[in-house]
Design a protein around this motif. Structure first.
Motif, short mmCIF file in Angstrom:
data_model
loop_
_atom_site.label_atom_id
_atom_site.label_comp_id
_atom_site.label_asym_id
_atom_site.label_seq_id
_atom_site.Cartn_x
_atom_site.Cartn_y
_atom_site.Cartn_z
N GLY A 332 -4.89 1.13 6.68
CA GLY A 332 -4.09 2.35 6.62
C GLY A 332 -3.59 2.63 5.21
O GLY A 332 -3.60 3.77 4.74
N LEU A 333 -3.14 1.60 4.53
CA LEU A 333 -2.68 1.74 3.16
C LEU A 333 -3.84 2.13 2.25
O LEU A 333 -3.67 2.96 1.34
CB LEU A 333 -2.05 0.42 2.70
N ALA A 334 -5.02 1.56 2.48
CA ALA A 334 -6.19 1.89 1.66
C ALA A 334 -6.57 3.36 1.82
O ALA A 334 -6.89 4.05 0.84
CB ALA A 334 -7.37 1.01 2.06
N HIS A 335 -6.53 3.86 3.04
CA HIS A 335 -6.87 5.26 3.29
C HIS A 335 -5.90 6.19 2.57
O HIS A 335 -6.30 7.19 1.96
CB HIS A 335 -6.85 5.54 4.80
N HIS A 391 5.59 1.97 -2.69
CA HIS A 391 6.71 2.90 -2.54
C HIS A 391 6.26 4.21 -1.87
O HIS A 391 6.92 4.74 -0.98
CB HIS A 391 7.30 3.24 -3.91
N ALA A 392 5.13 4.71 -2.34
CA ALA A 392 4.62 5.98 -1.81
C ALA A 392 4.29 5.85 -0.32
O ALA A 392 4.56 6.76 0.47
CB ALA A 392 3.39 6.41 -2.60
N TRP A 393 3.70 4.73 0.06
CA TRP A 393 3.35 4.49 1.46
C TRP A 393 4.61 4.45 2.33
O TRP A 393 4.63 5.00 3.43
CB TRP A 393 2.58 3.18 1.57
N HIS A 394 5.66 3.82 1.83
CA HIS A 394 6.94 3.79 2.54
C HIS A 394 7.42 5.21 2.82
O HIS A 394 7.80 5.55 3.95
CB HIS A 394 7.95 3.02 1.69
N ALA A 395 7.43 6.04 1.77
CA ALA A 395 7.86 7.43 1.93
C ALA A 395 6.95 8.18 2.88
O ALA A 395 7.41 9.01 3.68
CB ALA A 395 7.90 8.11 0.57
N LEU A 397 5.35 6.99 5.43
CA LEU A 397 5.63 6.60 6.82
C LEU A 397 6.85 7.32 7.37
O LEU A 397 7.01 7.43 8.60
CB LEU A 397 5.84 5.09 6.89
N LEU A 398 7.71 7.81 6.49
CA LEU A 398 8.90 8.54 6.92
C LEU A 398 8.66 10.04 7.00
O LEU A 398 9.59 10.81 7.26
CB LEU A 398 10.06 8.25 5.97
N GLN A 399 7.43 10.45 6.76
CA GLN A 399 7.10 11.88 6.80
C GLN A 399 7.47 12.47 8.16
O GLN A 399 7.18 11.91 9.20
CB GLN A 399 5.60 12.05 6.55
N ARG A 555 10.25 2.27 8.91
CA ARG A 555 10.76 3.52 9.48
C ARG A 555 12.25 3.43 9.84
O ARG A 555 12.93 4.44 9.92
CB ARG A 555 9.94 3.89 10.73
N LEU A 556 12.74 2.20 10.03
CA LEU A 556 14.16 2.01 10.31
C LEU A 556 15.00 1.91 9.05
O LEU A 556 16.23 1.87 9.12
CB LEU A 556 14.36 0.72 11.13
#
Length: 603
Positions: A332-335, A391-395, A397-399, A555-556
């Motif tokens: 998922g992170l790679a995509h 960091h970008a992936w974290h953000a 996931l909160l989309q 997400r939490l």
């Protein structure tokens, strides 16, 4: 410049052009709505069941304004970081600070009312259908309200922040963005280099190159030492003065609140670290053995071993390395990373005028992230890229979540970024084409990073605590700052640092000390590193089944305290030193392999 040496990002989704009609209209609308918000909040002074509808409407408008402010801030921050010489952008950034100051006037009104609100009435307000999702944010406001001055004083502090606290931070960014240094090449030629290349050159596998960069860079920092000292003293002095008037007992109380952790948690982590400093020091002592030395110089703390196979990477090969490693361990992170590259959400070109360092930013308005860095062809750059993509992936996931629920603390933000670094190394290690020399290089990278997080970051934390204690008594001189920094390095690094190995100007060259919106921009990195190390260990044990738990954890991250998020999503107790002890002790296995491979290599 060829994109094999770095790329320039695409900022058009923010605005078609800087200071164009769309940007000006956006700014006008933002100014208008902030004024409306301020007017409404100043008039709404009663908090009761009868006024809950009005308060709810106010909070919802504020959430929208907050999101748009973040969008504008992200855009201008990108522009200024990529071109520190652009005066028009700098002026817009200064104007944005005034917009934030105006927005803070609304918060000041809210804090004053929330401070006085009866608990039962406030709790009932947080349970309203449109607000229950952001109840944690509202309760954080109420907690913050306990240490506020009067409305008039807080309004004055907000106004003074524009030309005071934040202005010192902007001055540092501007001066350092333009800073250049003389670099003496291997053939004795003097070259003028931008300071954005300094860190990579110091970390060159060739220690002669690293020393030349270090010495040339510190001569440049010496030229602006008075400016840096003035900025650092002003930032610290302002914070301490405000804390006194807000009845904040200690500077760390504010830092802990921002990090969303309890003092017991920080003390548990550092108790484990100080009990295990020898493990981290041993990493550097083993590395020094490669050079037939008994320690390192501070400037080379991030430098890799000069293995014969170490060659400069091109941008394409670097991104392919990250993509392949992510794909092997976290599809998922790679995509997502491939999408970032395709849509040009990364700025990596090496050129003059760029701000030093790297960061990730983004906007909930366009639901996109941007990564900023300067690519100089090192494996460290590859790690930095993975870090910022985390960091970008974290953000990402909160989309789609509420803007107020994306205000996650730095402790958990750094967990996501450092977990991505671990994923990178994990993916590279799984690559069957990796030979023995490459395995040593990967071990070197893994353990050098560990030493940075456990020693370098702890040095920064130690220096900053001591500096703030002295700053309470008055301004701290340049000579004293150099002494405090050198002493902190020697205390934490111990015998791993050569007798002449300290860098007395690190207080000036480290951007993190000058970030004005976060107090103690250091210990969250160590927290994130050790937590991420614990998480990657669970991933190794549980496999792909762990990744949904990890994503639920992220997400939490904006809706509860760090301790509660850890308990809810991972069933861990961050207040227990044993948790941190286990994470540090996990370094012993790769350390012994590292020791064996280095001995084999030099014999």
């Amino acid at each position: 410049m060829s994109d094999d040496k770095g790329v320039i990002w695409d900022l058009l989704p923010y605005f078609p052009e800087f200071d164009g009609p769309q940007m000006r209209a956006f700014k006008v609308g933002l100014d208008r709505d902030i004024e409306r918000l301020k007017t409404s909040s100043s008039e709404l002074t009663v908090f009761s069941g009868e006024t809950h509808d009005q308060w709810e409407a106010l909070i919802l408008i504020a959430e929208d304004v907050y999101s748009r402010l973040g969008h504008f801030s992200s855009y201008l921050g990108c522009l200024e970081a990529a071109d520190a010489h652009n005066e028009a952008v700098s002026l817009s950034r200064a104007a944005l600070v005034r917009q934030y100051a105006a927005f803070e006037k609304y918060e000041i009104d809210v804090l004053g009312v929330f401070k006085r609100a009866p608990k039962t009435v406030f709790d009932g307000f947080c349970e309203r259908p449109n607000l229950e999702e952001i109840a944690y944010y509202l309760k954080r406001l109420r907690e913050r309200a306990r240490t506020t001055m009067s409305r008039k004083e807080e309004a004055l502090a907000s106004d003074l922040n524009v030309d005071g606290l934040s202005a010192w931070g902007r001055l540092y960014d501007k001066v350092t963005g333009k800073l250049e240094f003389d670099f003496i090449t291997k053939n004795g030629q003097k070259e003028r280099r931008p300071i954005s290349q300094w860190r990579s050159l110091m970390s060159d596998p060739d220690r002669d190159i690293g020393r030349s960069a270090y010495e040339g860079g510190n001569r440049a920092w010496q030229q602006i030492e008075d400016v840096c000292a003035a900025a650092l003293n002003a930032i610290a002095g302002t914070r301490l003065t405000l804390n006194t008037h807000r009845r904040v007992a200690h500077i760390m109380d504010r830092a802990l609140f921002q990090a969303a952790i309890r003092r017991e948690t920080l003390e548990a982590m550092y108790a484990a670290i100080f009990q295990n400093l020898d493990t981290a020091r041993d990493i550097l002592l083993v590395k020094a053995r490669y050079f037939d030395r008994r320690g390192i110089w501070f400037f080379e703390r991030e430098a890799p071993l000069p293995l014969p196979e170490s060659t400069a990477l091109g941008w394409r090969s670097a991104t392919e390395t990250v993509s392949s490693a992510f794909a092997a361990a976290y599809p998922g992170l790679a995509h997502y990373f491939r999408r970032m590259l395709k849509d040009r959400w990364v700025e990596s070109e090496a050129r003059s005028g760029k701000r030093p360092g790297a960061f990730c930013t983004g906007s909930s308005v366009i639901e996109e992230q941007r990564v900023f860095m300067t690519f100089n062809g090192t494996l460290g750059n590859v790690t930095t890229l993975a870090h910022e993509v985390g960091h970008a992936w974290h953000a990402h996931l909160l989309q789609g979540t509420r803007p107020f629920n994306r205000r996650y603390p730095m402790t958990l933000a750094e967990t996501a970024s450092i977990f991505a670094e671990h994923v990178l190394m994990d993916g590279l290690t799984r690559d069957p084409s990796i030979g023995e020399p490459q395995k040593l290089r990967l071990l070197d990278t893994e353990l050098t990073d560990a030493a940075v997080f456990l020693l370098d970051i702890t040095t920064r934390y130690t220096f900053e605590k001591t500096f703030y204690d002295e700053r309470q008594k008055g301004e701290v001189s340049v000579s004293r700052l150099k002494t405090l920094m050198s002493e902190a390095q020697r205390t934490i690094y111990g015998e791993a640092l050569l007798p002449d190995g300290a860098d007395p100007y690190f207080w000036a060259s480290k951007l993190h000390f000058y970030i004005t919106d976060t107090t103690f921009y250091n210990f969250p990195y160590t927290f994130g590193y050790l937590l991420a190390r614990s998480l990657i260990d669970r991933y190794h044990k549980e496999g792909q089944e762990f990744l949904p738990k990890y994503e639920a954890f992220l997400r939490l991250s904006g809706v509860d305290t760090v301790e509660n998020v850890g308990k809810r999503a991972l069933n861990v107790d961050f207040k227990n030193p044993a948790f941190w002890q286990t994470a540090i002790q996990s370094l012993k296995v790769p350390l012994e392999e590292y020791r064996r491979r280095i001995i084999d290599h030099i014999t």
